[in-house]
Design a protein around this motif. Structure first.
Motif, PDB file in Angstrom:
ATOM      1  N   PRO A   2       0.789  -1.227   0.000  1.00  0.00           N
ATOM      2  CA  PRO A   2       0.000   0.000   0.000  1.00  0.00           C
ATOM      3  C   PRO A   2       0.829   1.290   0.000  1.00  0.00           C
ATOM      4  N   VAL A   3       2.129   1.221   0.314  1.00  0.00           N
ATOM      5  CA  VAL A   3       2.968   2.418   0.247  1.00  0.00           C
ATOM      6  C   VAL A   3       3.558   2.485  -1.157  1.00  0.00           C
ATOM      7  N   ARG A   4       3.314   3.611  -1.829  1.00  0.00           N
ATOM      8  CA  ARG A   4       3.802   3.784  -3.194  1.00  0.00           C
ATOM      9  C   ARG A   4       4.760   4.966  -3.265  1.00  0.00           C
ATOM     10  N   VAL A   5       5.782   4.829  -4.081  1.00  0.00           N
ATOM     11  CA  VAL A   5       6.739   5.906  -4.321  1.00  0.00           C
ATOM     12  C   VAL A   5       6.213   6.737  -5.480  1.00  0.00           C
ATOM     13  N   THR A   6       6.089   8.045  -5.265  1.00  0.00           N
ATOM     14  CA  THR A   6       5.548   8.943  -6.279  1.00  0.00           C
ATOM     15  C   THR A   6       6.618   9.894  -6.819  1.00  0.00           C
ATOM     16  N   LEU A  63       5.976   9.953  -1.287  1.00  0.00           N
ATOM     17  CA  LEU A  63       5.327   8.689  -0.929  1.00  0.00           C
ATOM     18  C   LEU A  63       3.829   8.875  -0.832  1.00  0.00           C
ATOM     19  N   ASP A  64       3.100   7.807  -1.098  1.00  0.00           N
ATOM     20  CA  ASP A  64       1.655   7.816  -0.931  1.00  0.00           C
ATOM     21  C   ASP A  64       1.268   6.501  -0.257  1.00  0.00           C
ATOM     22  N   TYR A  65       0.086   6.451   0.305  1.00  0.00           N
ATOM     23  CA  TYR A  65      -0.357   5.264   1.033  1.00  0.00           C
ATOM     24  C   TYR A  65      -1.818   4.980   0.719  1.00  0.00           C
ATOM     25  N   ASP A  66      -2.109   3.723   0.387  1.00  0.00           N
ATOM     26  CA  ASP A  66      -3.477   3.248   0.212  1.00  0.00           C
ATOM     27  C   ASP A  66      -3.767   2.304   1.370  1.00  0.00           C
ATOM     28  N   ALA A  70      -4.979  -5.132   6.392  1.00  0.00           N
ATOM     29  CA  ALA A  70      -3.987  -6.049   6.966  1.00  0.00           C
ATOM     30  C   ALA A  70      -2.921  -5.281   7.745  1.00  0.00           C
ATOM     31  N   ASP A  71      -2.721  -4.000   7.420  1.00  0.00           N
ATOM     32  CA  ASP A  71      -1.725  -3.198   8.138  1.00  0.00           C
ATOM     33  C   ASP A  71      -2.144  -2.930   9.584  1.00  0.00           C
TER      34      ASP A  71
END
Length: 80
Positions: A2-6, A63-66, A70-71
């Motif tokens: 869910p953590v994405r590098v932007t 960074l972004d987070y969806d 489960a986290d």
């Protein structure tokens, strides 16, 4: 994950080349590429700070987070 590098979007927005950014902050092009693709397990705060200084941004801009439910589950072996 869910953590994405932007970072790519920011590089484009600033009109930079990844090669030039890597040289400016003292990273190899390979290291920067691995971060850009999200294939790293972590990043040093000092590297993050250099990226932010070079790009005139904040860490949250890279960074972004969806949300992933489960986290929220704490593993049985998690000491924290």
């Amino acid at each position: 994950m869910p953590v994405r590098v932007t970072l790519d979007a920011l590089i484009v927005k600033k009109g930079l080349k990844a090669r030039d950014l890597a040289a400016e902050i003292g990273l190899s092009e390979t290291q920067l590429s691995l971060f850009r693709s999200g294939k790293v397990k972590g990043i040093r705060f000092s590297t993050l700070a250099r990226l932010c200084a070079a790009l005139g941004c904040r860490p949250g801009d890279l960074l972004d987070y969806d949300l992933d439910p489960a986290d929220l589950a704490v593993p049985d072996d998690d000491p924290g």
